[in-house]
Write a protein that holds these residues in place. Structure first.
Motif, PDB file in Angstrom:
ATOM      1  N   ASP A  78     105.505  10.698  33.146  1.00  0.00           N
ATOM      2  CA  ASP A  78     106.215  11.917  33.531  1.00  0.00           C
ATOM      3  C   ASP A  78     105.218  13.063  33.714  1.00  0.00           C
ATOM      4  OD1 ASP A  78     107.750  14.547  32.915  1.00  0.00           O
ATOM      5  OD2 ASP A  78     109.337  13.063  33.236  1.00  0.00           O
ATOM      6  N   VAL A  79     105.391  13.827  34.769  1.00  0.00           N
ATOM      7  CA  VAL A  79     104.453  14.906  35.084  1.00  0.00           C
ATOM      8  C   VAL A  79     104.403  15.944  33.967  1.00  0.00           C
ATOM      9  CG1 VAL A  79     106.126  16.323  36.339  1.00  0.00           C
ATOM     10  CG2 VAL A  79     103.694  16.480  36.909  1.00  0.00           C
ATOM     11  N   ALA A  80     105.482  16.083  33.205  1.00  0.00           N
ATOM     12  CA  ALA A  80     105.488  17.050  32.095  1.00  0.00           C
ATOM     13  C   ALA A  80     104.435  16.692  31.062  1.00  0.00           C
ATOM     14  CB  ALA A  80     106.871  17.096  31.449  1.00  0.00           C
ATOM     15  N   GLN A  81     104.200  15.400  30.882  1.00  0.00           N
ATOM     16  CA  GLN A  81     103.180  14.992  29.916  1.00  0.00           C
ATOM     17  C   GLN A  81     101.774  15.335  30.424  1.00  0.00           C
ATOM     18  OE1 GLN A  81     102.031  11.219  27.053  1.00  0.00           O
ATOM     19  NE2 GLN A  81     103.908  11.171  28.219  1.00  0.00           N
ATOM     20  N   TRP A  82     101.563  15.185  31.728  1.00  0.00           N
ATOM     21  CA  TRP A  82     100.262  15.574  32.286  1.00  0.00           C
ATOM     22  C   TRP A  82     100.066  17.081  32.174  1.00  0.00           C
ATOM     23  CZ3 TRP A  82      97.093  11.910  32.328  1.00  0.00           C
ATOM     24  CH2 TRP A  82      97.411  10.626  32.774  1.00  0.00           C
ATOM     25  N   ARG A  83     101.119  17.854  32.402  1.00  0.00           N
ATOM     26  CA  ARG A  83     101.001  19.312  32.277  1.00  0.00           C
ATOM     27  C   ARG A  83     100.641  19.697  30.841  1.00  0.00           C
ATOM     28  NH1 ARG A  83     106.008  19.631  35.499  1.00  0.00           N
ATOM     29  NH2 ARG A  83     105.438  20.067  37.658  1.00  0.00           N
ATOM     30  N   ALA A  84     101.251  19.018  29.880  1.00  0.00           N
ATOM     31  CA  ALA A  84     100.961  19.316  28.477  1.00  0.00           C
ATOM     32  C   ALA A  84      99.503  19.016  28.144  1.00  0.00           C
ATOM     33  CB  ALA A  84     101.895  18.510  27.572  1.00  0.00           C
ATOM     34  N   LEU A  85      98.974  17.916  28.660  1.00  0.00           N
ATOM     35  CA  LEU A  85      97.571  17.582  28.408  1.00  0.00           C
ATOM     36  C   LEU A  85      96.641  18.590  29.070  1.00  0.00           C
ATOM     37  CD1 LEU A  85      97.527  13.692  28.750  1.00  0.00           C
ATOM     38  CD2 LEU A  85      97.115  15.032  26.686  1.00  0.00           C
ATOM     39  N   ALA A  86      96.992  19.026  30.287  1.00  0.00           N
ATOM     40  CA  ALA A  86      96.159  20.002  30.992  1.00  0.00           C
ATOM     41  C   ALA A  86      96.143  21.335  30.261  1.00  0.00           C
ATOM     42  CB  ALA A  86      96.658  20.182  32.427  1.00  0.00           C
TER      43      ALA A  86
END
Length: 297
Positions: A198-206
């Motif tokens: 999920d893109v939300a998880q990538w945003r959280a990591l960024a």
């Protein structure tokens, strides 16, 4: 074992010199007699001590425990972390254990992870690694060769064979629990694994730190010949006829299309993403890695 099919420790050790070329200047660090501690908390900051509240201090950083214990308002003080952490994150999807140019994608993944570890060592970072396997605990960040060597040994083991029980999503969730703000995060992954998250998880990591996603790429997958292809693995044979336009479009959507989608997902999430050919140098991508290091220093 053939270094084109499985990585060796000697191969990863040899990448140290390549990763050290054009070494960036060291980050300036405050010594014991440097600037006063800051009452403000930012990326890469850690708690140092508490002192009595003064007019102008940020109320969000009140130390309520000390305030309650002493009967006088206190605020927390923070200081920059002395050593940033660089995390190497390993996807072990079966699709990585394939290659037609120089080496398997899995071997290139190990090489990319090693170059990140050597570069982090040059920058004075602590180095850790995670692959999300129940049988493989994370390598917690450590300084110097105590950090690099366990990571290299883990990369050799992780990328020698696929792990059918591996969960890339579990790997990223595990990382989010451990990574502190201001970290650098280097993800080695197959494009299909990237788009499945999920893109939300990538945003959280960024938001946690500087996110770099490196995807080993094989030229055959991106641009195969337009003819009947025969594939042989350890336990099966298969054929794919790419002579027809429809079959070729489906192949392109599966590989080239998925790669482009993965690049877009990471960049839209605020991270850096790059496809690295299996025959490419393991250190060419470091230009962006070092630029991000200078930006957050």
């Amino acid at each position: 074992m053939n270094d084109a099919i499985a990585p060796s420790l000697s191969m990863l050790l040899a990448l140290r010199g390549e990763a050290s070329v054009r070494r960036p200047p060291k980050r300036a660090r405050e010594g014991a007699s440097g600037a006063a501690l800051s009452p403000l908390r930012g990326r890469g900051m850690e708690y140092a001590e508490s002192r009595e509240y003064a007019i102008g201090d940020d109320a969000r950083h009140m130390d309520w425990r000390v305030t309650a214990r002493s009967g006088r308002p206190h605020t927390k003080l923070f200081q920059p972390e002395r050593e940033r952490a660089t995390w190497i994150v390993a996807d072990r999807a079966p699709a990585l254990y394939f290659g037609t140019r120089v080496r398997y994608k899995s071997v290139q993944a190990a090489r990319l992870g090693a170059s990140a570890a050597w570069s982090a060592l040059n920058d004075g970072d602590r180095i850790g690694a995670v692959c999300g396997s129940a049988s493989e605990p994370p390598r917690m960040p450590a300084s110097g060769m105590r950090g690099v060597l366990p990571v290299l040994e883990a990369l050799v083991r992780w990328y020698s064979q696929a792990d059918q029980a591996h969960s890339f999503e579990r790997t990223l969730l595990q990382l989010r629990r451990m990574a502190r703000p201001g970290s650098r995060i280097v993800v080695l992954a197959d494009p299909a694994s990237v788009v499945a998250i999920d893109v939300a998880q990538w945003r959280a990591l960024a938001k946690t730190g500087a996110l770099h996603v490196l995807m080993p790429s094989d030229a055959f997958e991106q641009s195969p010949p337009r003819r009947r292809l025969r594939f042989l693995s350890a336990d099966m044979r298969s054929e794919v006829d790419l002579g027809g336009a429809d079959a070729y479009r489906r192949w392109q959507a599966c590989f080239a299309g998925t790669l482009q989608q993965a690049l877009t997902v990471i960049r839209d999430a605020g991270g850096e993403a790059q496809a690295v050919a299996t025959e490419a140098s393991a250190s060419e991508w470091l230009t962006g890695f070092r630029a991000a290091q200078a930006e957050v220093a």
